[in-house]
Write an enzyme that holds these catalytic residues in place. Sequence first.
Site, PDB file in Angstrom:
ATOM      1  N   GLU A   1      -1.018  35.417 -16.062  1.00  0.00           N
ATOM      2  CA  GLU A   1      -0.358  34.754 -17.190  1.00  0.00           C
ATOM      3  C   GLU A   1       1.151  34.726 -17.035  1.00  0.00           C
ATOM      4  OE1 GLU A   1      -2.687  35.593 -21.383  1.00  0.00           O
ATOM      5  OE2 GLU A   1      -1.103  36.922 -20.776  1.00  0.00           O
TER       6      GLU A   1
ATOM      7  N   CYS B   1       8.370  35.250 -19.055  1.00  0.00           N
ATOM      8  CA  CYS B   1       7.753  36.513 -18.669  1.00  0.00           C
ATOM      9  C   CYS B   1       6.791  36.225 -17.520  1.00  0.00           C
ATOM     10  CB  CYS B   1       7.013  37.085 -19.868  1.00  0.00           C
ATOM     11  SG  CYS B   1       6.102  38.582 -19.497  1.00  0.00           S
TER      12      CYS B   1
END
Length: 378
Positions: free
Chosen positions: A91, A104
């Site tokens: 992710e 991120c």
Amino acid sequence: MRVNLLDFDRDGLIGHCTGLGEKPFRATQLFRWIHQRGAVDFSHMTDLAQTLRSKLSASAHVHALPVISQHDSADGTIKWLFDVGDGNAVESVFIPEDDRGTLCVSSQAGCAVGCRFCSTGHQGFSRNLSTGEILAQLWHAEHFLRHRQGSDERVISNVVMMGMGEPLQNYHALVPALRAMLDDHGYGISRRRLTVSTSGVVPMIDRLAQDCPVALAVSLHAPTDPLRDTLVPINRKYPLAELMQACLRYLDAAPRDFITFEYCMLDGVNDQPEHAQGLIDLMRHGAGRGVSAKFNLIPFNPFPASGLRRSQAHQVQAFAQCLQDQGFVTTVRKTRGDDIDAACGQLAGDVKDRTDVSKRMTRAPILITPSTPSHHDH
Ligand code: SAH
Ligand code: SF4
């Protein structure tokens, strides 16, 4: 096999191009095409000679990661799930704020450290990501966002290595990726806006200080060894005294900086006044001399197998106040993208998506000093 040009920082690309008999500045042009323009097709790189373009087509490609899904939150947070093969997925999360855009990024599929409160840790370790797979997350996010805004203006100003994985256990792939992020011909992220977050891999903290001194966040979660041993198992190998010494050495290499200490707030486990006092003592005396520190308190995001609960809001506030009263800048992370996490739980079960990166991530700090920037904004 053709090489993936996303696997190179600029020096690496210069090496590849000189191997093809080209001048170094050609590699810089190519690097800009890939990272600044988002180009994958050599035939579009019109300022490169036709001969070079054909040499490149024969020997190389720009291999991005397939996107399994993209979830857009009402608050602007975007989460991508990327396919890294063999049933593994990682992710990345984009968090827009008024004065910055933060991405991120994941460094591994799974994680071997096995922290008790972390869903990635519970999942176990699959494999390290390559430099290209780390950079592909930024490459995709940045060019998707530029395309969406309809201009070439840079969108992502900050990168945090806080997705899946322990970046300092994938050091050899990490460093070239960081260099490409910092490179003015690449993403031009400033050193203080690029953060490596680590559970405390002491020898690699020292190497990072030498090789690529970016902002450092240390996931602390406990003020004493007996407690930290149970939460962050790597503490048994590198206990707090050694970790704090490594932090001091890191700061010696970059004297005007500070270390951000992340602290996941677990109800009744590490959120009592004595733990706050323990942190203060650790910062002042744990390494023999004071460590220049900021705290980032993260309310725990529960998941079923953890057996842990999130600290109550008043407990978090009191804990933050305690640190603040002793002069430590302290922020509390606010969860972003709640609405897309629900969707995330409905993702196809054949990918190992048991992380919840967006839930760990922040908006602006909601505490505590009026002038406090978040840890992403150095
Ligand atoms: N492995 C690195 C970076 C990835 S984890 C590290 O541990 O620092 C990024 C941050 O998310 C860490 O501070 C980690 O402690 C925190 N985190 C992990 N699981 C969490 C959870 N369930 N709730 C809140 N924060 C969590
Ligand atoms: Fe790994 Fe970080 Fe999760 Fe610990 S918190 S298991 S080091 S990803």
